[in-house]
Design a protein around this motif. Structure first.
Motif, PDB file in Angstrom:
ATOM      1  N   SER A  57       4.514   4.264   0.953  1.00  0.00           N
ATOM      2  CA  SER A  57       3.528   3.919   1.985  1.00  0.00           C
ATOM      3  C   SER A  57       2.258   3.370   1.347  1.00  0.00           C
ATOM      4  O   SER A  57       1.673   4.014   0.474  1.00  0.00           O
ATOM      5  CB  SER A  57       3.177   5.150   2.822  1.00  0.00           C
ATOM      6  OG  SER A  57       4.325   5.739   3.385  1.00  0.00           O
ATOM      7  N   VAL A  59      -1.481   2.109   2.629  1.00  0.00           N
ATOM      8  CA  VAL A  59      -2.351   2.144   3.806  1.00  0.00           C
ATOM      9  C   VAL A  59      -3.755   1.676   3.428  1.00  0.00           C
ATOM     10  O   VAL A  59      -4.325   2.168   2.446  1.00  0.00           O
ATOM     11  CB  VAL A  59      -2.427   3.562   4.403  1.00  0.00           C
ATOM     12  CG1 VAL A  59      -3.245   3.554   5.691  1.00  0.00           C
ATOM     13  CG2 VAL A  59      -1.033   4.136   4.655  1.00  0.00           C
ATOM     14  N   TRP A  60      -4.297   0.737   4.208  1.00  0.00           N
ATOM     15  CA  TRP A  60      -5.674   0.282   4.023  1.00  0.00           C
ATOM     16  C   TRP A  60      -6.495   0.781   5.211  1.00  0.00           C
ATOM     17  O   TRP A  60      -6.315   0.327   6.341  1.00  0.00           O
ATOM     18  CB  TRP A  60      -5.735  -1.241   3.948  1.00  0.00           C
ATOM     19  CG  TRP A  60      -5.143  -1.805   2.702  1.00  0.00           C
ATOM     20  CD1 TRP A  60      -5.810  -2.135   1.544  1.00  0.00           C
ATOM     21  CD2 TRP A  60      -3.759  -2.138   2.466  1.00  0.00           C
ATOM     22  NE1 TRP A  60      -4.932  -2.637   0.613  1.00  0.00           N
ATOM     23  CE2 TRP A  60      -3.666  -2.648   1.142  1.00  0.00           C
ATOM     24  CE3 TRP A  60      -2.595  -2.043   3.233  1.00  0.00           C
ATOM     25  CZ2 TRP A  60      -2.463  -3.069   0.593  1.00  0.00           C
ATOM     26  CZ3 TRP A  60      -1.397  -2.443   2.689  1.00  0.00           C
ATOM     27  CH2 TRP A  60      -1.341  -2.956   1.380  1.00  0.00           C
ATOM     28  N   GLY A  61      -7.398   1.736   4.978  1.00  0.00           N
ATOM     29  CA  GLY A  61      -8.222   2.272   6.044  1.00  0.00           C
ATOM     30  C   GLY A  61      -9.334   1.302   6.422  1.00  0.00           C
ATOM     31  O   GLY A  61     -10.008   0.749   5.553  1.00  0.00           O
ATOM     32  N   VAL A  93       1.849  11.900  10.121  1.00  0.00           N
ATOM     33  CA  VAL A  93       0.594  11.149  10.122  1.00  0.00           C
ATOM     34  C   VAL A  93      -0.194  11.459  11.385  1.00  0.00           C
ATOM     35  O   VAL A  93       0.339  11.386  12.495  1.00  0.00           O
ATOM     36  CB  VAL A  93       0.859   9.624  10.044  1.00  0.00           C
ATOM     37  CG1 VAL A  93      -0.468   8.866   9.970  1.00  0.00           C
ATOM     38  CG2 VAL A  93       1.739   9.284   8.848  1.00  0.00           C
ATOM     39  N   ALA A 102      -6.302   0.855  10.916  1.00  0.00           N
ATOM     40  CA  ALA A 102      -5.723   0.678   9.577  1.00  0.00           C
ATOM     41  C   ALA A 102      -4.619  -0.366   9.594  1.00  0.00           C
ATOM     42  O   ALA A 102      -4.085  -0.733  10.647  1.00  0.00           O
ATOM     43  CB  ALA A 102      -5.169   1.998   9.054  1.00  0.00           C
ATOM     44  N   TYR A 103      -4.280  -0.843   8.398  1.00  0.00           N
ATOM     45  CA  TYR A 103      -3.058  -1.614   8.153  1.00  0.00           C
ATOM     46  C   TYR A 103      -2.164  -0.733   7.285  1.00  0.00           C
ATOM     47  O   TYR A 103      -2.662   0.039   6.461  1.00  0.00           O
ATOM     48  CB  TYR A 103      -3.309  -2.892   7.355  1.00  0.00           C
ATOM     49  CG  TYR A 103      -4.357  -3.819   7.886  1.00  0.00           C
ATOM     50  CD1 TYR A 103      -4.500  -4.069   9.245  1.00  0.00           C
ATOM     51  CD2 TYR A 103      -5.211  -4.489   6.995  1.00  0.00           C
ATOM     52  CE1 TYR A 103      -5.460  -4.943   9.720  1.00  0.00           C
ATOM     53  CE2 TYR A 103      -6.171  -5.367   7.465  1.00  0.00           C
ATOM     54  CZ  TYR A 103      -6.300  -5.590   8.815  1.00  0.00           C
ATOM     55  OH  TYR A 103      -7.255  -6.459   9.280  1.00  0.00           O
ATOM     56  N   TYR A 104      -0.842  -0.870   7.456  1.00  0.00           N
ATOM     57  CA  TYR A 104       0.026  -0.214   6.486  1.00  0.00           C
ATOM     58  C   TYR A 104       1.264  -1.061   6.221  1.00  0.00           C
ATOM     59  O   TYR A 104       1.663  -1.910   7.027  1.00  0.00           O
ATOM     60  CB  TYR A 104       0.400   1.210   6.915  1.00  0.00           C
ATOM     61  CG  TYR A 104       1.371   1.364   8.055  1.00  0.00           C
ATOM     62  CD1 TYR A 104       2.741   1.095   7.895  1.00  0.00           C
ATOM     63  CD2 TYR A 104       0.953   1.845   9.293  1.00  0.00           C
ATOM     64  CE1 TYR A 104       3.640   1.277   8.932  1.00  0.00           C
ATOM     65  CE2 TYR A 104       1.840   2.030  10.334  1.00  0.00           C
ATOM     66  CZ  TYR A 104       3.188   1.747  10.148  1.00  0.00           C
ATOM     67  OH  TYR A 104       4.076   1.923  11.179  1.00  0.00           O
TER      68      TYR A 104
END
Length: 219
Positions: A57, A59-61, A93, A102-104
Motif C-alpha cells: 500500500s 498512500v499520499w495524505g 483502514v 488521500a490518494y493510494y
C-alpha cells in the motif's frame, strides 16, 4: 479525452474514485502488478474493514488523517505524509477526522515485498514534498488494460524509488534518517547493534539517542 482521475471539486464533501485491474491476479509471468489506484475524500468512519493484505500500500495524505491497522500495529498518515505498508497481515483502514483526503496505490505480485526492500523503504510514514499526480493519472488511464500491466508496474516501482528520494530530501533530521536506513539495510546482520549504528554515523550514543527517540518515539 477522459476526465483526469485526480480532478476534484474542492466544495464536494465526498469523493471516491477507485479503479481496479480487471484480473484479480497480475498476468501470468508478471512479478509485480498494479492492483488498484484510488482518489478518496471522505468523512469520519471505516474506509476498509479488516481483511487480509497481500498487496503493498502506497498512500499520499492530503488532508485530515487516516489510520491503517496491520494486526496490532497502527500507522497514521496526514497531509504532507507518505505511508508505505508492506504486504502481509490483517489490514483495516479508518478515516479519523471530519474531512479526510488521500490518494493510494496498491501493488501486488510475487516480487511486491522485494521491490519495497530494494527501494530502501520499510513500513511506516514519511514526509513528501508533493504527490505524483501525473503518474497516478497515467496509471488510472491504463489500469483496465491487462497488456499494459508491465508498464504500469514499472511506473509503480519508479514511484517507490522517487518517494524514497523525496523522503530523504524532506527528512527533518538527517542523522536519524541515516540511522533508520542503516538499520533497515542491515538489521539481519549478526553484528548489528547500537555500536554498529554509532560507528556508521560517527556519533556518540548521547548525541543520537535523544534525537532518535524524539523523531521515532522509540529507543
Amino acid at each position: 479525452m477522459n476526465e483526469p482521475f485526480l480532478q476534484l471539486d474542492p466544495d464536494e464533501p465526498f469523493f471516491h474514485r477507485m479503479l481496479t485491474r480487471p484480473s484479480p491476479l497480475p498476468p501470468a509471468g508478471l512479478e509485480l502488478g498494479v492492483m488498484e489506484v484510488c482518489h478518496i475524500r471522505c468523512p469520519h468512519g471505516i474506509v476498509y474493514p479488516a481483511g487480509e493484505s497481500y498487496f503493498c500500500s502506497l498512500v499520499w495524505g492530503l488532508a485530515g488523517q487516516f489510520s491503517l491497522y496491520v494486526n496490532d500495529q497502527r500507522y497514521t498518515v496526514r497531509s504532507g505524509q507518505f505511508l508505505l505498508l508492506e504486504p502481509g497481515g490483517i489490514l483495516r483502514v479508518d478515516a479519523d477526522e471530519e474531512d479526510n483526503h488521500a490518494y493510494y496505490l496498491l501493488l501486488d505480485g510475487p516480487q511486491a515485498a522485494n521491490v519495497v526492500k530494494q527501494s530502501g523503504f520499510w513500513s511506516g510514514t514519511f514526509p513528501y514534498s508533493r504527490p505524483p499526480d501525473i503518474w497516478l493519472d497515467r496509471i488510472a488511464q491504463d489500469i483496465d488494460t491487462l497488456k499494459k500491466q508491465e508498464n504500469l508496474a514499472s511506473i509503480g516501482h519508479a514511484l517507490l524509488v522517487s518517494a524514497f528520494q523525496d523522503a530523504t530530501h524532506c527528512a527533518p533530521d538527517k542523522m536519524v534518517w541515516d540511522a533508520c536506513c542503516f538499520l533497515q539495510k542491515n538489521w539481519n546482520q549478526p553484528r548489528m547493534n547500537v555500536e554498529a549504528v554509532l560507528m556508521h554515523l560517527n556519533v556518540s550514543r548521547s548525541t543520537l539517542s535523544p534525537r532518535f527517540r524524539k523523531m521515532t518515539g522509540k529507543s
